[in-house]
Design a protein around this motif. Structure first.
Motif: not given
Length: 355
Positions: A255-259, A261-268, A287-293
């Motif tokens: 739900x956030x800008x790409x960078x 999201x990547x950083x928060x996913x890696x932190x998680x 579960x993961x994804x970007x609605x509408x890609x």
């Protein structure tokens, strides 16, 4: 079987037969040691962005993912919501008979199956997302006013899972992921809707009924908090206990800008890896994804960089809704979508597994 007294000592020294769940865990462990990540897609055989299986469908060989790359997702996700009400259809309008048959077909292709469960609110009669009461979990635990009814719901879920067998009648191993995203308040069992003691009791009650009372030794139990706001503290705050869980994961949508999201996913995932190692468990992106890609290179420039450096057994993206008013609700590419070429590049990476 030990037929004579002379054979008792030899029989006692024989290793215990591996259960289907143990076999699946061993398979996933080996896969992780080879630095492989399974790609998964929710409801992939049952409908796509512009199609749905027929009511009398008997073969399950279409998938938006397959339409794009000629391969199937290695992991196939489905949901049990609706089984508790004896409904012929689940919450996403999938026929339970189709779900069973497609699960068997996926297993025969060499794939892995995972089930989540979004049951109705047993206290209010509302849906899974009815969070109007903080008494729901208490009401279904032993002594609660809805306990007997809920145990009937568990029985119906167990009946369905037990019915998924291979051609020889053997139970098919699968990942079972109940009571997910409990670190947020999305569902009636959420963070502020049940106490730690209540949530742990619910998990253990579910586990003990399925495994001990019903004997379902084909279930790999997955614990998956939501990654939003995840910390070292709340990750394991409601941990049911090492003997009740086989793998841990995170659910995390963009739900956030790409960078970010990547950083928060890696932190998680760092938190997840630390917890998994401490408890001797496998890990996944459940579960993961970007609605509408909405970014054409999302697969190679966002998802892959977010997960590639972690020992995750799989990443599951959500469904491609086919409803006319849900055309924006898709998480995997389909023919003609702008991210098709990037998805092909993503799927071609040695680390990613498809069928």
């Amino acid at each position: 079987m030990c037929a004579t007294a002379l054979a008792i000592s030899a029989c006692a020294s024989q290793p215990k037969a591996e259960t289907p769940a143990e076999a699946l865990l061993a398979r996933l462990s080996e896969q992780i040691s080879e630095n492989k990540i399974m790609f998964g897609h929710q409801d992939t055989y049952l409908y796509g962005h512009s199609w749905k299986v027929d009511a009398d469908q008997t073969e399950f060989n279409r998938s938006d993912v397959h339409d794009v790359i000629g391969q199937y997702p290695a992991l196939y996700g489905m949901d049990l919501g609706g089984i508790e009400l004896d409904s012929p259809l689940n919450i996403d309008k999938n026929d339970f008979n189709h779900m069973r048959a497609s699960a068997i077909a996926h297993h025969e292709r060499g794939g892995v199956i995972t089930f989540s469960w979004h049951p109705m609110n047993p206290l209010t009669g509302g849906n899974t997302w009815d969070t109007t009461s903080t008494e729901v979990v208490a009401s279904i635990l032993p002594g609660g006013e809805k306990h007997e009814m809920f145990m009937g719901w568990l029985s119906k879920a167990a009946d369905f899972l037990e019915s998924i067998k291979d051609a020889e009648g053997n139970p098919i191993p699968m990942i079972f992921r109940p009571w997910h995203e409990h670190t947020r308040d999305f569902f009636w069992w959420g963070q502020n809707l049940s106490t730690t003691e209540q949530y742990v009791a619910l998990w253990r009650m579910t586990h003990d009924y399925m495994t001990k009372e019903r004997g379902l030794d084909n279930l790999v139990w997955s614990y998956s908090p939501d990654a939003g706001g995840l910390t070292d503290t709340n990750f394991g705050e409601k941990w049911p206990g090492d003997e009740y869980v086989d793998m841990v994961g995170i659910d995390f949508y963009q739900f956030t800008p790409n960078e970010i999201y990547v950083n928060w996913t890696r932190r998680s995932l760092e938190l997840t890896r630390k917890f998994a190692e401490e408890h001797g468990k496998l890990m996944a992106v459940t579960e993961a994804g970007y609605e509408g890609v909405k970014y054409e290179k999302w697969w190679t420039e966002v998802l892959y960089p977010a997960i590639k450096d972690f020992p995750v057994s799989y990443v599951l993206v959500w469904r491609n809704a086919c409803d006319e008013n849900m055309q924006h609700h898709f998480y995997a590419p389909f023919p003609g979508h702008e991210s098709v070429e990037d998805f092909k590049a993503f799927a071609a990476k040695d680390q990613m597994m498809f069928l």
